[in-house]
Design a protein around this motif. Structure first.
Motif, PDB file in Angstrom:
ATOM      1  N   MET A   1      -4.025 -13.443  -1.018  1.00  0.00           N
ATOM      2  CA  MET A   1      -4.865 -12.342  -1.423  1.00  0.00           C
ATOM      3  C   MET A   1      -4.004 -11.148  -1.864  1.00  0.00           C
ATOM      4  O   MET A   1      -4.319 -10.498  -2.858  1.00  0.00           O
ATOM      5  CB  MET A   1      -5.776 -11.948  -0.276  1.00  0.00           C
ATOM      6  N   LEU A   2      -2.919 -10.875  -1.131  1.00  0.00           N
ATOM      7  CA  LEU A   2      -2.044  -9.770  -1.496  1.00  0.00           C
ATOM      8  C   LEU A   2      -1.450  -9.986  -2.890  1.00  0.00           C
ATOM      9  O   LEU A   2      -1.368  -9.058  -3.694  1.00  0.00           O
ATOM     10  CB  LEU A   2      -0.935  -9.606  -0.456  1.00  0.00           C
ATOM     11  N   TYR A   3      -1.070 -11.216  -3.178  1.00  0.00           N
ATOM     12  CA  TYR A   3      -0.540 -11.546  -4.499  1.00  0.00           C
ATOM     13  C   TYR A   3      -1.589 -11.237  -5.583  1.00  0.00           C
ATOM     14  O   TYR A   3      -1.280 -10.620  -6.605  1.00  0.00           O
ATOM     15  CB  TYR A   3      -0.118 -13.011  -4.555  1.00  0.00           C
ATOM     16  N   GLU A   4      -2.817 -11.671  -5.382  1.00  0.00           N
ATOM     17  CA  GLU A   4      -3.874 -11.445  -6.369  1.00  0.00           C
ATOM     18  C   GLU A   4      -4.125  -9.952  -6.569  1.00  0.00           C
ATOM     19  O   GLU A   4      -4.321  -9.496  -7.704  1.00  0.00           O
ATOM     20  CB  GLU A   4      -5.164 -12.159  -5.953  1.00  0.00           C
ATOM     21  N   LEU A   5      -4.109  -9.185  -5.492  1.00  0.00           N
ATOM     22  CA  LEU A   5      -4.300  -7.741  -5.612  1.00  0.00           C
ATOM     23  C   LEU A   5      -3.127  -7.100  -6.355  1.00  0.00           C
ATOM     24  O   LEU A   5      -3.315  -6.187  -7.161  1.00  0.00           O
ATOM     25  CB  LEU A   5      -4.469  -7.116  -4.228  1.00  0.00           C
ATOM     26  N   ALA A   6      -1.913  -7.580  -6.101  1.00  0.00           N
ATOM     27  CA  ALA A   6      -0.730  -7.054  -6.792  1.00  0.00           C
ATOM     28  C   ALA A   6      -0.809  -7.337  -8.285  1.00  0.00           C
ATOM     29  O   ALA A   6      -0.434  -6.487  -9.111  1.00  0.00           O
ATOM     30  CB  ALA A   6       0.537  -7.648  -6.187  1.00  0.00           C
ATOM     31  N   VAL A   7      -1.285  -8.520  -8.662  1.00  0.00           N
ATOM     32  CA  VAL A   7      -1.449  -8.849 -10.084  1.00  0.00           C
ATOM     33  C   VAL A   7      -2.496  -7.921 -10.713  1.00  0.00           C
ATOM     34  O   VAL A   7      -2.317  -7.439 -11.830  1.00  0.00           O
ATOM     35  CB  VAL A   7      -1.822 -10.336 -10.267  1.00  0.00           C
ATOM     36  N   MET A   8      -3.580  -7.636  -9.989  1.00  0.00           N
ATOM     37  CA  MET A   8      -4.594  -6.708 -10.507  1.00  0.00           C
ATOM     38  C   MET A   8      -4.005  -5.310 -10.707  1.00  0.00           C
ATOM     39  O   MET A   8      -4.329  -4.630 -11.695  1.00  0.00           O
ATOM     40  CB  MET A   8      -5.795  -6.651  -9.571  1.00  0.00           C
ATOM     41  N   ASP A   9      -3.143  -4.865  -9.796  1.00  0.00           N
ATOM     42  CA  ASP A   9      -2.480  -3.570  -9.963  1.00  0.00           C
ATOM     43  C   ASP A   9      -1.663  -3.570 -11.251  1.00  0.00           C
ATOM     44  O   ASP A   9      -1.703  -2.613 -12.022  1.00  0.00           O
ATOM     45  CB  ASP A   9      -1.556  -3.264  -8.772  1.00  0.00           C
ATOM     46  N   TRP A  10      -0.917  -4.652 -11.476  1.00  0.00           N
ATOM     47  CA  TRP A  10      -0.101  -4.775 -12.685  1.00  0.00           C
ATOM     48  C   TRP A  10      -0.992  -4.752 -13.936  1.00  0.00           C
ATOM     49  O   TRP A  10      -0.694  -4.064 -14.917  1.00  0.00           O
ATOM     50  CB  TRP A  10       0.729  -6.062 -12.624  1.00  0.00           C
ATOM     51  N   GLU A  11      -2.099  -5.491 -13.916  1.00  0.00           N
ATOM     52  CA  GLU A  11      -3.002  -5.554 -15.065  1.00  0.00           C
ATOM     53  C   GLU A  11      -3.571  -4.175 -15.411  1.00  0.00           C
ATOM     54  O   GLU A  11      -3.778  -3.862 -16.590  1.00  0.00           O
ATOM     55  CB  GLU A  11      -4.154  -6.529 -14.783  1.00  0.00           C
ATOM     56  N   GLN A  12      -3.834  -3.355 -14.391  1.00  0.00           N
ATOM     57  CA  GLN A  12      -4.404  -2.027 -14.610  1.00  0.00           C
ATOM     58  C   GLN A  12      -3.338  -0.965 -14.897  1.00  0.00           C
ATOM     59  O   GLN A  12      -3.677   0.168 -15.222  1.00  0.00           O
ATOM     60  CB  GLN A  12      -5.223  -1.598 -13.380  1.00  0.00           C
ATOM     61  N   GLY A  13      -2.058  -1.329 -14.721  1.00  0.00           N
ATOM     62  CA  GLY A  13      -0.988  -0.351 -14.894  1.00  0.00           C
ATOM     63  C   GLY A  13      -0.897   0.629 -13.738  1.00  0.00           C
ATOM     64  O   GLY A  13      -0.389   1.734 -13.892  1.00  0.00           O
ATOM     65  N   TRP A  14      -1.410   0.217 -12.589  1.00  0.00           N
ATOM     66  CA  TRP A  14      -1.400   1.080 -11.406  1.00  0.00           C
ATOM     67  C   TRP A  14      -0.089   0.971 -10.656  1.00  0.00           C
ATOM     68  O   TRP A  14       0.640  -0.019 -10.777  1.00  0.00           O
ATOM     69  CB  TRP A  14      -2.534   0.691 -10.466  1.00  0.00           C
ATOM     70  N   VAL A  15       0.181   1.957  -9.839  1.00  0.00           N
ATOM     71  CA  VAL A  15       1.302   1.919  -8.908  1.00  0.00           C
ATOM     72  C   VAL A  15       0.774   1.327  -7.608  1.00  0.00           C
ATOM     73  O   VAL A  15      -0.243   1.775  -7.086  1.00  0.00           O
ATOM     74  CB  VAL A  15       1.858   3.338  -8.641  1.00  0.00           C
ATOM     75  N   GLN A  16       1.476   0.304  -7.115  1.00  0.00           N
ATOM     76  CA  GLN A  16       1.080  -0.257  -5.820  1.00  0.00           C
ATOM     77  C   GLN A  16       2.003   0.290  -4.747  1.00  0.00           C
ATOM     78  O   GLN A  16       3.173   0.545  -4.999  1.00  0.00           O
ATOM     79  CB  GLN A  16       1.091  -1.778  -5.846  1.00  0.00           C
ATOM     80  N   GLN A  17       1.447   0.496  -3.555  1.00  0.00           N
ATOM     81  CA  GLN A  17       2.214   1.049  -2.450  1.00  0.00           C
ATOM     82  C   GLN A  17       1.985   0.193  -1.218  1.00  0.00           C
ATOM     83  O   GLN A  17       0.852  -0.155  -0.912  1.00  0.00           O
ATOM     84  CB  GLN A  17       1.786   2.491  -2.187  1.00  0.00           C
ATOM     85  N   PHE A  18       3.092  -0.119  -0.548  1.00  0.00           N
ATOM     86  CA  PHE A  18       3.031  -0.937   0.664  1.00  0.00           C
ATOM     87  C   PHE A  18       3.662  -0.180   1.819  1.00  0.00           C
ATOM     88  O   PHE A  18       4.812   0.246   1.728  1.00  0.00           O
ATOM     89  CB  PHE A  18       3.773  -2.265   0.463  1.00  0.00           C
TER      90      PHE A  18
END
Length: 190
Positions: A1-18
């Motif tokens: 699930m984390l991988y899928e959310l990370a791909v969605m962040d990339w698709e939207q051009g968002w910054v992901q934070q962990f």
């Protein structure tokens, strides 16, 4: 699930934070009496380097690694985080991978100093996006001023020792970038 959310962040051009390294709700008696988030949290000492590297490597291999900031809670992991972000820079964005500001139990003088020194020793302090807050509390904002004073103190001492050039324009520009302009550019604020 984390991988899928990370791909969605990339698709939207968002910054992901962990935010990694918290061990939550450790006292079951207080948990049952007051519920979650009752102040019985600790620093975790879980193995983090290998799974983090595999996760980011998978995203990077597929060309789907978004701009990413990683925060740690365990000061013994400072160098792990500071070096990990260097593994996945790809030249597309300066400082694409960031070792985020000292967080939670590390959001104090020693924790901030050690975190800044880890970035400076292992990476590029000049690309650091500086302090931030995830709080909506007005009282949490003084930490930004505290951070600015601390980074000025660290860099000023290094100037006095001859470790950095005695050039207020150069070092002042670094401070302005870390305390404001890097975040503005990184998060693409207009």
């Amino acid at each position: 699930m984390l991988y899928e959310l990370a791909v969605m962040d990339w698709e939207q051009g968002w910054v992901q934070q962990f935010h990694l390294g918290a061990m939550r709700n450790n006292n079951s008696r207080l948990f049952h009496a007051f519920g979650p988030d009752n102040g019985t949290d600790s620093v975790a000492d879980l193995p983090i380097a290998r799974p983090m590297a595999r996760f980011f490597d998978r995203l990077d291999k597929e060309g789907k690694l978004a701009k990413t900031i990683i925060y740690n809670l365990n000061p013994s992991d400072n160098e792990v985080y500071a070096t990990m972000v260097g593994n996945f820079q790809d030249g597309s964005v300066p400082g694409k991978m960031q070792y985020g500001a000292a967080w939670w139990f590390l959001d104090q003088k020693d924790g901030m100093t050690r975190q800044i020194e880890a970035i400076s020793n292992m990476g590029l302090l000049s690309q650091f996006v500086g302090m931030l807050t995830d709080s909506r509390s007005f009282l949490s904002y003084p930490r930004h001023e505290y951070f600015r004073r601390l980074i000025c103190d660290i860099l000023g001492k290094e100037m006095e020792q001859g470790l950095l050039p005695d050039d207020f324009g150069l070092i002042g520009g670094l401070v302005r970038d870390v305390c404001y302009y890097n975040a503005k550019r990184y998060f693409d604020f207009k």
